[in-house]
Every structure is written in C-alpha cells, then in structure tokens.
Design a protein around this motif. Structure first.
Motif, PDB file in Angstrom:
ATOM      1  N   GLY A   1      -5.338   8.328 -10.306  1.00 25.39           N
ATOM      2  CA  GLY A   1      -6.642   8.889 -10.669  1.00 25.39           C
ATOM      3  C   GLY A   1      -7.779   7.944 -10.313  1.00 25.39           C
ATOM      4  N   LEU A   2      -7.583   6.642 -10.545  1.00 26.31           N
ATOM      5  CA  LEU A   2      -8.598   5.667 -10.170  1.00 26.31           C
ATOM      6  C   LEU A   2      -8.828   5.630  -8.660  1.00 26.31           C
ATOM      7  N   ILE A   3      -7.760   5.683  -7.912  1.00 27.56           N
ATOM      8  CA  ILE A   3      -7.876   5.677  -6.449  1.00 27.56           C
ATOM      9  C   ILE A   3      -8.653   6.901  -5.980  1.00 27.56           C
ATOM     10  N   VAL A   4      -8.315   8.055  -6.518  1.00 29.23           N
ATOM     11  CA  VAL A   4      -9.010   9.292  -6.144  1.00 29.23           C
ATOM     12  C   VAL A   4     -10.497   9.189  -6.517  1.00 29.23           C
ATOM     13  N   ALA A   5     -10.791   8.671  -7.709  1.00 30.11           N
ATOM     14  CA  ALA A   5     -12.184   8.561  -8.153  1.00 30.11           C
ATOM     15  C   ALA A   5     -12.986   7.646  -7.226  1.00 30.11           C
ATOM     16  N   PHE A   6     -12.421   6.505  -6.837  1.00 26.72           N
ATOM     17  CA  PHE A   6     -13.135   5.588  -5.958  1.00 26.72           C
ATOM     18  C   PHE A   6     -13.301   6.145  -4.552  1.00 26.72           C
TER      19      PHE A   6
END
Length: 88
Positions: free
Chosen positions: A13-18
């Motif tokens: 989720g963090l990777i997608v958000a960034f």
C-alpha cells in the motif's frame, strides 16, 4: 490475519501511494517550476550570494535582521506621551 501478510499488504500500500503521488506531482507541477527549483538547488549554499532587493536587503535572506534605523520623526519606542495620554 497473519502478521507477515499484514506487513506485506501495508508495504504494498505504501509503494502504491508513493507511486501515485509521484505520478500526480509529475502531472500537476509545471516544468518551469521544476527547472527553477533545480537551478537554485544546484548551487551550494554560500557559494554565490543573491543580489539584495528592496524586499530583502540582506542578500536575499528575508529572515535576516534589518539594519534600517527609524527615521528621526519616528521614535524607536513609544514615548511617555504616547503610552500615557494627558489626563489619564
């Protein structure tokens, strides 16, 4: 749910958000702003002082203290007459 699965989903989720934030910034921020930012940050601080202007008399640093003294007709601090009007 297993802790490893939760951490994996959180990381994904963090990777997608960034990635989404990076892509959105590439679309929203104008290229002229990026070019100006890169040209200003490529010169290390202190190597090339900025020229003073009317708004920033200390080489472009608006946070620097002012050398300006008050004019003769403008006292630096209020006088007793201003802080204690007659009759009060």
């Amino acid at each position: 749910m297993n802790a490893a699965v939760r951490l994996t989903l959180y990381g994904a989720g963090l990777i997608v958000a960034f990635v989404v934030a990076f892509g959105l910034a590439g679309v929203v921020v104008p290229d002229s702003f990026v070019d100006d930012w890169v040209s200003r940050s490529s010169t290390p601080h202190g190597d090339e002082p900025a020229a003073p202007s009317e708004d920033t008399p200390h080489g472009g640093d608006p946070a620097a203290p002012s050398d300006e003294m008050p004019h003769e007709d403008q006292p630096a601090t209020p006088s007793d007459d201003e802080t204690h009007p007659a009759g009060h």
